[in-house]
Design an enzyme around this catalytic site. Sequence first.
Site, PDB file in Angstrom:
ATOM      1  N   GLU A 116      -9.609 -11.618  14.958  1.00 49.81           N
ATOM      2  CA  GLU A 116     -10.413 -11.511  13.735  1.00 49.81           C
ATOM      3  C   GLU A 116     -10.598 -12.886  13.106  1.00 49.81           C
ATOM      4  O   GLU A 116     -11.702 -13.259  12.703  1.00 49.81           O
ATOM      5  CB  GLU A 116      -9.747 -10.548  12.748  1.00 49.81           C
ATOM      6  CG  GLU A 116      -9.801  -9.104  13.237  1.00 49.81           C
ATOM      7  CD  GLU A 116      -9.190  -8.096  12.278  1.00 49.81           C
ATOM      8  OE1 GLU A 116      -9.468  -6.903  12.433  1.00 49.81           O
ATOM      9  OE2 GLU A 116      -8.414  -8.492  11.380  1.00 49.81           O
ATOM     10  N   CYS A 134      -5.678  -7.301   5.128  1.00 43.58           N
ATOM     11  CA  CYS A 134      -6.954  -6.605   5.319  1.00 43.58           C
ATOM     12  C   CYS A 134      -8.059  -7.009   4.342  1.00 43.58           C
ATOM     13  O   CYS A 134      -9.179  -7.289   4.756  1.00 43.58           O
ATOM     14  CB  CYS A 134      -6.752  -5.087   5.158  1.00 43.58           C
ATOM     15  SG  CYS A 134      -5.221  -4.469   5.836  1.00 43.58           S
ATOM     16  N   CYS A 146      -1.706  -5.953   2.693  1.00 41.38           N
ATOM     17  CA  CYS A 146      -3.101  -5.520   2.816  1.00 41.38           C
ATOM     18  C   CYS A 146      -3.978  -6.162   1.752  1.00 41.38           C
ATOM     19  O   CYS A 146      -5.017  -6.743   2.052  1.00 41.38           O
ATOM     20  CB  CYS A 146      -3.177  -3.995   2.719  1.00 41.38           C
ATOM     21  SG  CYS A 146      -4.861  -3.393   2.656  1.00 41.38           S
ATOM     22  N   LYS A 159      -9.040 -10.817   4.217  1.00 49.45           N
ATOM     23  CA  LYS A 159      -9.583 -11.067   5.564  1.00 49.45           C
ATOM     24  C   LYS A 159     -10.999 -10.523   5.676  1.00 49.45           C
ATOM     25  O   LYS A 159     -11.903 -11.204   6.137  1.00 49.45           O
ATOM     26  CB  LYS A 159      -8.645 -10.420   6.593  1.00 49.45           C
ATOM     27  CG  LYS A 159      -9.020 -10.482   8.054  1.00 49.45           C
ATOM     28  CD  LYS A 159      -9.987  -9.428   8.540  1.00 49.45           C
ATOM     29  CE  LYS A 159      -9.678  -7.994   8.257  1.00 49.45           C
ATOM     30  NZ  LYS A 159      -8.629  -7.375   9.041  1.00 49.45           N
ATOM     31  N   ALA A 164     -10.254  -0.045  13.519  1.00 48.62           N
ATOM     32  CA  ALA A 164     -11.326  -1.012  13.751  1.00 48.62           C
ATOM     33  C   ALA A 164     -10.713  -2.389  13.874  1.00 48.62           C
ATOM     34  O   ALA A 164      -9.732  -2.697  13.201  1.00 48.62           O
ATOM     35  CB  ALA A 164     -12.321  -0.984  12.599  1.00 48.62           C
ATOM     36  N   HIS A 193     -32.292   8.867  13.952  1.00 48.68           N
ATOM     37  CA  HIS A 193     -33.126   7.866  14.620  1.00 48.68           C
ATOM     38  C   HIS A 193     -33.869   6.999  13.604  1.00 48.68           C
ATOM     39  O   HIS A 193     -34.328   7.527  12.599  1.00 48.68           O
ATOM     40  CB  HIS A 193     -34.128   8.604  15.515  1.00 48.68           C
ATOM     41  CG  HIS A 193     -34.966   7.689  16.328  1.00 48.68           C
ATOM     42  ND1 HIS A 193     -34.476   6.975  17.398  1.00 48.68           N
ATOM     43  CD2 HIS A 193     -36.283   7.349  16.210  1.00 48.68           C
ATOM     44  CE1 HIS A 193     -35.460   6.257  17.927  1.00 48.68           C
ATOM     45  NE2 HIS A 193     -36.546   6.455  17.213  1.00 48.68           N
ATOM     46  N   ALA A 233      14.771  -6.945  -4.584  1.00 45.68           N
ATOM     47  CA  ALA A 233      15.840  -5.941  -4.727  1.00 45.68           C
ATOM     48  C   ALA A 233      16.489  -5.751  -3.368  1.00 45.68           C
ATOM     49  O   ALA A 233      15.822  -5.831  -2.342  1.00 45.68           O
ATOM     50  CB  ALA A 233      15.259  -4.620  -5.225  1.00 45.68           C
ATOM     51  N   TYR A 284      -5.218  -8.235  17.065  1.00 41.63           N
ATOM     52  CA  TYR A 284      -6.150  -8.105  15.940  1.00 41.63           C
ATOM     53  C   TYR A 284      -6.270  -9.411  15.146  1.00 41.63           C
ATOM     54  O   TYR A 284      -7.359  -9.854  14.851  1.00 41.63           O
ATOM     55  CB  TYR A 284      -5.615  -7.100  14.929  1.00 41.63           C
ATOM     56  CG  TYR A 284      -5.595  -5.655  15.271  1.00 41.63           C
ATOM     57  CD1 TYR A 284      -6.407  -4.764  14.592  1.00 41.63           C
ATOM     58  CD2 TYR A 284      -4.726  -5.148  16.228  1.00 41.63           C
ATOM     59  CE1 TYR A 284      -6.372  -3.407  14.829  1.00 41.63           C
ATOM     60  CE2 TYR A 284      -4.685  -3.790  16.487  1.00 41.63           C
ATOM     61  CZ  TYR A 284      -5.509  -2.917  15.784  1.00 41.63           C
ATOM     62  OH  TYR A 284      -5.462  -1.586  16.027  1.00 41.63           O
ATOM     63  N   SER A 302       0.827  -1.220   0.000  1.00 41.79           N
ATOM     64  CA  SER A 302       0.000   0.000   0.000  1.00 41.79           C
ATOM     65  C   SER A 302       0.857   1.265   0.000  1.00 41.79           C
ATOM     66  O   SER A 302       0.606   2.194  -0.769  1.00 41.79           O
ATOM     67  CB  SER A 302      -0.889   0.022   1.240  1.00 41.79           C
ATOM     68  OG  SER A 302      -1.674  -1.138   1.284  1.00 41.79           O
ATOM     69  N   GLU A 324     -26.906   6.831  17.192  1.00 36.12           N
ATOM     70  CA  GLU A 324     -27.502   7.980  17.884  1.00 36.12           C
ATOM     71  C   GLU A 324     -27.110   7.996  19.356  1.00 36.12           C
ATOM     72  O   GLU A 324     -27.126   9.048  20.003  1.00 36.12           O
ATOM     73  CB  GLU A 324     -29.022   8.006  17.724  1.00 36.12           C
ATOM     74  CG  GLU A 324     -29.769   6.908  18.430  1.00 36.12           C
ATOM     75  CD  GLU A 324     -31.282   6.978  18.158  1.00 36.12           C
ATOM     76  OE1 GLU A 324     -31.888   7.983  18.540  1.00 36.12           O
ATOM     77  OE2 GLU A 324     -31.827   6.023  17.573  1.00 36.12           O
TER      78      GLU A 324
HETATM   79  P1  NDP Z   1      -0.628  -7.714  17.956  1.00 37.79           P
HETATM   80  O1  NDP Z   1       0.617  -7.023  18.334  1.00 37.79           O
HETATM   81  O2  NDP Z   1      -1.885  -6.958  17.815  1.00 37.79           O
HETATM   82  O3  NDP Z   1      -0.902  -8.884  18.994  1.00 37.79           O
HETATM   83  C1  NDP Z   1       0.067  -9.856  19.258  1.00 37.79           C
HETATM   84  C2  NDP Z   1      -0.471 -10.788  20.319  1.00 37.79           C
HETATM   85  O4  NDP Z   1       0.435 -11.871  20.477  1.00 37.79           O
HETATM   86  C3  NDP Z   1      -0.617 -10.114  21.665  1.00 37.79           C
HETATM   87  O5  NDP Z   1      -1.817 -10.566  22.256  1.00 37.79           O
HETATM   88  C4  NDP Z   1       0.620 -10.583  22.435  1.00 37.79           C
HETATM   89  O6  NDP Z   1       0.383 -10.757  23.803  1.00 37.79           O
HETATM   90  C5  NDP Z   1       0.889 -11.942  21.833  1.00 37.79           C
HETATM   91  N1  NDP Z   1       2.309 -12.282  21.795  1.00 37.79           N
HETATM   92  C6  NDP Z   1       3.310 -11.493  21.347  1.00 37.79           C
HETATM   93  N2  NDP Z   1       4.485 -12.143  21.430  1.00 37.79           N
HETATM   94  C7  NDP Z   1       4.234 -13.356  21.948  1.00 37.79           C
HETATM   95  C8  NDP Z   1       5.036 -14.476  22.268  1.00 37.79           C
HETATM   96  N3  NDP Z   1       6.341 -14.468  22.054  1.00 37.79           N
HETATM   97  N4  NDP Z   1       4.433 -15.566  22.790  1.00 37.79           N
HETATM   98  C9  NDP Z   1       3.110 -15.589  23.000  1.00 37.79           C
HETATM   99  N5  NDP Z   1       2.293 -14.558  22.697  1.00 37.79           N
HETATM  100  C10 NDP Z   1       2.850 -13.448  22.180  1.00 37.79           C
HETATM  101  O7  NDP Z   1      -0.244  -8.496  16.627  1.00 37.79           O
HETATM  102  P2  NDP Z   1      -1.091  -9.174  15.472  1.00 37.79           P
HETATM  103  O8  NDP Z   1      -0.207 -10.245  14.968  1.00 37.79           O
HETATM  104  O9  NDP Z   1      -2.476  -9.539  15.909  1.00 37.79           O
HETATM  105  O10 NDP Z   1      -1.234  -7.997  14.427  1.00 37.79           O
HETATM  106  C11 NDP Z   1      -0.074  -7.288  13.967  1.00 37.79           C
HETATM  107  C12 NDP Z   1      -0.441  -5.892  13.560  1.00 37.79           C
HETATM  108  O11 NDP Z   1      -1.173  -5.918  12.366  1.00 37.79           O
HETATM  109  C13 NDP Z   1      -1.327  -5.144  14.555  1.00 37.79           C
HETATM  110  O12 NDP Z   1      -0.558  -4.448  15.492  1.00 37.79           O
HETATM  111  C14 NDP Z   1      -2.136  -4.236  13.711  1.00 37.79           C
HETATM  112  O13 NDP Z   1      -1.545  -2.961  13.689  1.00 37.79           O
HETATM  113  C15 NDP Z   1      -2.092  -4.856  12.340  1.00 37.79           C
HETATM  114  N6  NDP Z   1      -3.435  -5.354  11.990  1.00 37.79           N
HETATM  115  C16 NDP Z   1      -4.473  -4.481  11.932  1.00 37.79           C
HETATM  116  C17 NDP Z   1      -5.745  -4.932  11.625  1.00 37.79           C
HETATM  117  C18 NDP Z   1      -6.869  -3.969  11.592  1.00 37.79           C
HETATM  118  O14 NDP Z   1      -6.625  -2.769  11.504  1.00 37.79           O
HETATM  119  N7  NDP Z   1      -8.127  -4.422  11.675  1.00 37.79           N
HETATM  120  C19 NDP Z   1      -6.001  -6.346  11.354  1.00 37.79           C
HETATM  121  C20 NDP Z   1      -4.845  -7.183  11.473  1.00 37.79           C
HETATM  122  C21 NDP Z   1      -3.610  -6.679  11.773  1.00 37.79           C
HETATM  123  P3  NDP Z   1       0.488  -9.538  24.842  1.00 37.79           P
HETATM  124  O15 NDP Z   1      -0.742  -8.717  24.642  1.00 37.79           O
HETATM  125  O16 NDP Z   1       0.524 -10.222  26.149  1.00 37.79           O
HETATM  126  O17 NDP Z   1       1.732  -8.815  24.493  1.00 37.79           O
END
Ligand code: NDP
Length: 451
Positions: free
Chosen positions: A182, A48, A43, A51, A340, A434, A115, A178, A15, A439
């Site tokens: 999801e 995105c 994406c 998904k 979201a 409404h 590259a 996320y 993107s 609302e």
């Molecule tokens: P996130 O960072 O959102 O979540 C990672 C999860 O994995 C957390 O719950 C974390 O736990 C856990 N975790 C991290 N490291 C370990 C480990 N070594 N062992 C066990 N558990 C672990 O990452 P995602 O992979 O879900 O998504 C990556 C990014 O992609 C997001 O930050 C987001 O910005 C983007 N994304 C956005 C979407 C949207 O806008 N709708 C959809 C999908 C992705 P803890 O909380 O305890 O650290």
Amino acid sequence: MTQFDYDLFVIGAGSGGVRAARVSAGMGATVAIAEESRYGGTCVIRGCVPKKLMVYASAYSEMFEDARGYGWTVAEPSFDWAAMKTARDTEINRLEGIYRKMLGNSGVTMIDSRARLVDGHTVELADGKRVTAKTILIATGGRPALPSFEGVGHTIVSDDIFDIERQPDSILCVGGGYISLEFACVFHGLGTKVTVSNRSTLLRGYDGDVRAHLIEALEHKGIDIRLGVTPVKIEEKDGRKLVNFDDGSTVSVDTVLAATGRKPNTDGLGLEDAGIAMGRGGAIEVDEYSRTNVPSVYAIGDVTDRVQLTPVAIREGMAFAETVFNDNPTSPDHELIATAVFTQPEIGIIGLTEEDARKDHDVAIYRSTFRAMIHTLPDRQEKTLMKIIVDKASDRVLGVHIVGHHAGEMIQCAAIAVKMGATKADFDRTMAVHPTSAEELVTMREPVAEG
Ligand code: NDP
């Protein structure tokens, strides 16, 4: 004067890279872009967009159930994974074609190759050919980061979901972010038995009410949620995976999704050779104009690990083009980004959580929990949560949090008001639409908590 092959060479056609390439070309730059995989990046190809198509597919199971409450007679529905996959893949191919066409129409040279950087003005393609550019932009995105435990090789990552030929009968989604949540909801909606595990809670860092509301909703649907545990070993037996957690509990599933975060895609890019400074996890360090420590090299998007979101990468790409090719230094604005989470129910948020707001503000909290009208006739118990966090001194809205139907659509509109600095009084004097769920955002009169 040195002659370069191009004004701009972009590595990575996701993107951010595609937008930067097109806008720069529109400003008169000669531009080439290299992509080793498919145009559109995470994406469009493996994130995105496919998904969200699967979110739509999975939502039909509840819609079929609910249709009966509105008087419809619905035959026992059945779901054909292969048909969904074919339709989804066809759409993704169409979108990739559009990306290529737009680049071509903008006069950007597309190079289907990996590259790597040689120095601040030179890249080397997979066939060894070297190309020079006055400016190089790195937009290689991120990739899934795997945790380390015995048998982690038996897991899949989000990229792999789009290649699965047969719907899993059961899945463990490891991670509370996320991606895990999801897909947990997608698979649940499609009829797969779903377990979610995370070492802490779900959506750590989100508002406490949002997290509690979501956990309750997912458990009510029948998703098995295991918090405070982490896998220590996965054994494969007869095509099934036996997952052992650190508290001694186990789960047997046919698929394990590891969704434990993403890391910058910088391995093997030649960054060390070119002297590009990297920070935590290999993220490229950049200044407010997305410029690296090597003045001719810039980086945008997930590879810089600022905010891992598509619209942010696009804005960074546009700000880059403005800065470098329109003589108008522009920093991308990373303040107050609405997002979201496409769980079911959906989450939409902008601004501060109650927990964070309380650190620096005297706050008034407005909260409403209600059953959306659409759920009444089918007697679905799912509730919507709306929460507004207000700074008492200025009356300014610091945060809006929504969990429920169309939360993603609603938060985009609320985000404009919050970004403009709207006060609670501005919300209150806005006439309600409404009957809608939205609302509620303009009709919450009494705070549920203050201080
Ligand atoms: P996130 O960072 O959102 O979540 C990672 C999860 O994995 C957390 O719950 C974390 O736990 C856990 N975790 C991290 N490291 C370990 C480990 N070594 N062992 C066990 N558990 C672990 O990452 P995602 O992979 O879900 O998504 C990556 C990014 O992609 C997001 O930050 C987001 O910005 C983007 N994304 C956005 C979407 C949207 O806008 N709708 C959809 C999908 C992705 P803890 O909380 O305890 O650290």
